[in-house]
Design a protein around this motif. Structure first.
Motif, PDB file in Angstrom:
ATOM      1  N   LEU A 113      41.518   4.456  42.004  1.00  0.00           N
ATOM      2  CA  LEU A 113      40.686   3.528  41.241  1.00  0.00           C
ATOM      3  C   LEU A 113      39.225   3.921  41.431  1.00  0.00           C
ATOM      4  N   LYS A 114      38.556   4.192  40.323  1.00  0.00           N
ATOM      5  CA  LYS A 114      37.137   4.568  40.414  1.00  0.00           C
ATOM      6  C   LYS A 114      36.267   3.348  40.198  1.00  0.00           C
ATOM      7  N   GLY A 115      35.341   3.123  41.109  1.00  0.00           N
ATOM      8  CA  GLY A 115      34.482   1.959  40.971  1.00  0.00           C
ATOM      9  C   GLY A 115      33.127   2.181  41.600  1.00  0.00           C
ATOM     10  N   THR A 116      32.378   1.094  41.693  1.00  0.00           N
ATOM     11  CA  THR A 116      31.038   1.158  42.267  1.00  0.00           C
ATOM     12  C   THR A 116      30.912   0.085  43.353  1.00  0.00           C
ATOM     13  N   VAL A 117      30.364   0.474  44.492  1.00  0.00           N
ATOM     14  CA  VAL A 117      30.200  -0.481  45.589  1.00  0.00           C
ATOM     15  C   VAL A 117      29.181  -1.543  45.199  1.00  0.00           C
ATOM     16  N   ARG A 118      29.557  -2.806  45.330  1.00  0.00           N
ATOM     17  CA  ARG A 118      28.600  -3.885  45.031  1.00  0.00           C
ATOM     18  C   ARG A 118      27.958  -4.400  46.302  1.00  0.00           C
ATOM     19  N   THR A 119      28.793  -4.653  47.314  1.00  0.00           N
ATOM     20  CA  THR A 119      28.248  -5.113  48.590  1.00  0.00           C
ATOM     21  C   THR A 119      28.950  -4.381  49.723  1.00  0.00           C
ATOM     22  N   ALA A 120      28.241  -4.243  50.833  1.00  0.00           N
ATOM     23  CA  ALA A 120      28.822  -3.613  52.026  1.00  0.00           C
ATOM     24  C   ALA A 120      28.483  -4.496  53.211  1.00  0.00           C
ATOM     25  N   GLU A 121      29.486  -4.837  53.976  1.00  0.00           N
ATOM     26  CA  GLU A 121      29.255  -5.734  55.104  1.00  0.00           C
ATOM     27  C   GLU A 121      29.883  -5.142  56.348  1.00  0.00           C
ATOM     28  N   ALA A 154      34.681  -4.286  63.759  1.00  0.00           N
ATOM     29  CA  ALA A 154      35.748  -3.282  63.706  1.00  0.00           C
ATOM     30  C   ALA A 154      35.859  -2.636  62.325  1.00  0.00           C
ATOM     31  N   VAL A 155      35.615  -3.432  61.298  1.00  0.00           N
ATOM     32  CA  VAL A 155      35.789  -2.881  59.948  1.00  0.00           C
ATOM     33  C   VAL A 155      34.547  -3.103  59.089  1.00  0.00           C
ATOM     34  N   ASN A 156      34.417  -2.269  58.064  1.00  0.00           N
ATOM     35  CA  ASN A 156      33.432  -2.491  57.013  1.00  0.00           C
ATOM     36  C   ASN A 156      34.154  -3.116  55.836  1.00  0.00           C
ATOM     37  N   VAL A 157      33.562  -4.174  55.313  1.00  0.00           N
ATOM     38  CA  VAL A 157      34.167  -4.824  54.152  1.00  0.00           C
ATOM     39  C   VAL A 157      33.303  -4.527  52.932  1.00  0.00           C
ATOM     40  N   TYR A 158      33.927  -3.939  51.924  1.00  0.00           N
ATOM     41  CA  TYR A 158      33.212  -3.610  50.691  1.00  0.00           C
ATOM     42  C   TYR A 158      33.744  -4.440  49.545  1.00  0.00           C
ATOM     43  N   GLU A 159      32.825  -4.879  48.678  1.00  0.00           N
ATOM     44  CA  GLU A 159      33.227  -5.393  47.377  1.00  0.00           C
ATOM     45  C   GLU A 159      32.954  -4.276  46.392  1.00  0.00           C
ATOM     46  N   VAL A 160      33.981  -3.936  45.639  1.00  0.00           N
ATOM     47  CA  VAL A 160      33.853  -2.809  44.717  1.00  0.00           C
ATOM     48  C   VAL A 160      34.106  -3.296  43.300  1.00  0.00           C
ATOM     49  N   ASP A 161      33.174  -2.964  42.415  1.00  0.00           N
ATOM     50  CA  ASP A 161      33.376  -3.309  41.010  1.00  0.00           C
ATOM     51  C   ASP A 161      34.289  -2.260  40.381  1.00  0.00           C
ATOM     52  N   TRP A 162      35.417  -2.724  39.886  1.00  0.00           N
ATOM     53  CA  TRP A 162      36.354  -1.822  39.193  1.00  0.00           C
ATOM     54  C   TRP A 162      36.628  -2.435  37.829  1.00  0.00           C
ATOM     55  N   ASN A 163      36.089  -1.845  36.814  1.00  0.00           N
ATOM     56  CA  ASN A 163      36.258  -2.354  35.436  1.00  0.00           C
ATOM     57  C   ASN A 163      35.967  -3.847  35.318  1.00  0.00           C
ATOM     58  N   GLY A 164      34.938  -4.289  35.987  1.00  0.00           N
ATOM     59  CA  GLY A 164      34.579  -5.707  35.897  1.00  0.00           C
ATOM     60  C   GLY A 164      35.356  -6.594  36.851  1.00  0.00           C
ATOM     61  N   ASN A 165      36.340  -6.035  37.584  1.00  0.00           N
ATOM     62  CA  ASN A 165      37.045  -6.806  38.614  1.00  0.00           C
ATOM     63  C   ASN A 165      36.352  -6.583  39.951  1.00  0.00           C
ATOM     64  N   ASN A 166      36.366  -7.620  40.770  1.00  0.00           N
ATOM     65  CA  ASN A 166      35.765  -7.499  42.083  1.00  0.00           C
ATOM     66  C   ASN A 166      36.873  -7.236  43.111  1.00  0.00           C
ATOM     67  N   LEU A 167      36.981  -5.999  43.591  1.00  0.00           N
ATOM     68  CA  LEU A 167      38.017  -5.688  44.580  1.00  0.00           C
ATOM     69  C   LEU A 167      37.424  -5.773  45.977  1.00  0.00           C
ATOM     70  N   VAL A 168      38.196  -6.313  46.907  1.00  0.00           N
ATOM     71  CA  VAL A 168      37.759  -6.394  48.298  1.00  0.00           C
ATOM     72  C   VAL A 168      38.540  -5.367  49.109  1.00  0.00           C
ATOM     73  N   VAL A 169      37.790  -4.559  49.845  1.00  0.00           N
ATOM     74  CA  VAL A 169      38.383  -3.447  50.574  1.00  0.00           C
ATOM     75  C   VAL A 169      37.839  -3.472  51.991  1.00  0.00           C
ATOM     76  N   SER A 170      38.709  -3.292  52.979  1.00  0.00           N
ATOM     77  CA  SER A 170      38.192  -3.194  54.343  1.00  0.00           C
ATOM     78  C   SER A 170      38.702  -1.918  54.989  1.00  0.00           C
ATOM     79  N   VAL A 171      37.787  -1.182  55.588  1.00  0.00           N
ATOM     80  CA  VAL A 171      38.157   0.076  56.246  1.00  0.00           C
ATOM     81  C   VAL A 171      37.520   0.128  57.631  1.00  0.00           C
TER      82      VAL A 171
END
Ligand code: ADP
Ligand code: MG
Length: 365
Positions: free
Chosen positions: A309-317, A321-338
């Motif tokens: 899924l190709k997207g753009t990082v909106r927020t990084a927190e 232990a983990v970084n939580v990113y909100e990623v804009d993917w086609n107008g959807n807000n995906l939450v990802v933690s790594v």
């Protein structure tokens, strides 16, 4: 030794949608079973039907092989613990716990013995003569539990018993309740709207929404293998994406997301992935921790179609232990933690999200 069966139970109040619709459940002997769902989903109604305070519109309730659907509450042999402890504040702990036995005309010696045992079960033996209004909220809830246990019920029913306690006390008390239940080996049905509480305490969880049952499973299964998009969203955090089935066969299902991206999910018997066929609409649940996050090297074109899924990082927190990113993917807000590492990404960065193949989970829409 009691197994509780609910057979096609329905509860309907005049002029309203059913509060509980066509509910089939089996609660095994000694099990700690939780009814979980948002406010108004029918948890209390279900519990009260098991207790006998509410009569089902349709269906049967059985304790082992005995049909108790028309049995009065006081003859069902259930003990109940409520959110508001319903204790007599000016009376002693001992008098409160023994109250049910006095009503039942148990002999004085037997009563003393059983009250002592119940207080021991909940760890309050040293407080027997203390007045209720001299106890903390957590202790009062343990008195309420002892009062339910003292009659040695075959089924223990608990309706949001921890809701009035503050967060820390709630966690302590839930461990105590679970420990007491386990030691007593008593079949228990627990009601809560708190998913963390349900997950921490239960052998199995039933998830209800608007009177309908979505799933019954052990906590880990509910988390990793949610049956529906509602369960995926209600338990923990999840990215739920609509999809169309391209192909279902063998041990995998191929799905296509709105932007054309193709993902592969495991096909597991007894789950929605086993029931879908080409052309069906469904959804995939992707937990925040299910992705690898790669900086997009800038290859041309939109969706690669290769499971990324190709997207753009909106927020990084940064949370430790983990970084939580909100990623804009086609107008959807995906939450990802790594897990935190050197190659972090920042807001504005183009990224490729690569779901781990075994962490894509197909759910009913
Ligand atoms: P929960 O315990 O999950 O919050 P309840 O079992 O209390 O939910 O309620 C389920 C639904 O049934 C709600 O929509 C509620 O408004 C409705 N309901 C409950 N009791 C009654 C009643 N006595 N008359 C009419 N509707 C009721
Ligand atoms: Mg309720």
């Amino acid at each position: 030794m009691t197994r509780v069966l609910l057979e096609s139970i329905e509860k309907r109040y005049p002029g309203a949608a059913p509060s509980v619709a066509d509910l089939d459940l089996t609660i095994e002997d000694g099990e700690f079973f939780t009814l979980l769902g948002p406010s108004g989903c029918g948890k209390s109604t279900t519990l009260r039907m098991v207790a006998g305070f509410i009569q089902p519109t349709r269906g049967r309730i059985l304790f082992n092989d005995k049909d108790v659907t028309n049995t009065a509450p006081n003859r069902r042999d259930t003990g109940m613990v409520f959110q508001n402890y319903a204790l007599f504040p000016h009376m002693s702990v001992r008098a409160n716990v023994g109250y049910g036995l006095s009503v039942r005309r148990t002999s004085r010696a037997e009563k003393t013995k059983r009250v002592d045992r119940a207080l021991e079960q909940v760890g309050l033996e040293r407080y027997a003569d203390r007045r209720i209004d001299m106890l903390s909220g957590g202790q009062q809830q343990r008195v309420a539990l002892a009062r339910a246990l003292v009659i040695q019920p075959s089924v223990l029913l608990l309706d949001e018993p921890l809701s009035n306690l503050d967060a820390k006390l709630r966690e302590e008390t839930r461990a105590e309740i679970r420990g007491t239940q386990e030691a007593a080996g008593i079949t228990s049905i627990y009601v809560t709207h708190d998913q963390a509480e349900a997950m921490a305490m239960s052998d199995r969880v039933a998830i209800l929404e608007s009177g309908r049952l979505h799933q019954v499973a052990p906590p880990r299964e509910v988390y990793h293998r949610p049956a529906t998009s509602f369960v995926a969203r209600f338990i923990g955090r999840s990215n739920v994406l609509a999809c169309t089935i391209l192909e279902a066969g063998g041990d995998s299902v191929q799905v296509q997301l709105e932007d054309g991206t193709v993902l592969r999910a495991p096909r597991v018997p007894g789950t929605p992935s086993a029931d879908v066929s080409r052309g069906d609409t469904a959804a995939v649940s992707l937990r925040p921790e299910s992705f690898a996050v790669l900086r997009d090297a800038g290859s041309a074109g939109a969706g690669t179609g290769t499971g990324e899924l190709k997207g753009t990082v909106r927020t990084a927190e940064f949370t430790g232990a983990v970084n939580v990113y909100e990623v804009d993917w086609n107008g959807n807000n995906l939450v990802v933690s790594v897990p935190d590492s050197e190659d972090r990404v920042s807001p504005g960065d183009p990224v490729v999200l690569a779901p781990h193949p075994d962490r894509v989970w197909l759910v009913a829409p």
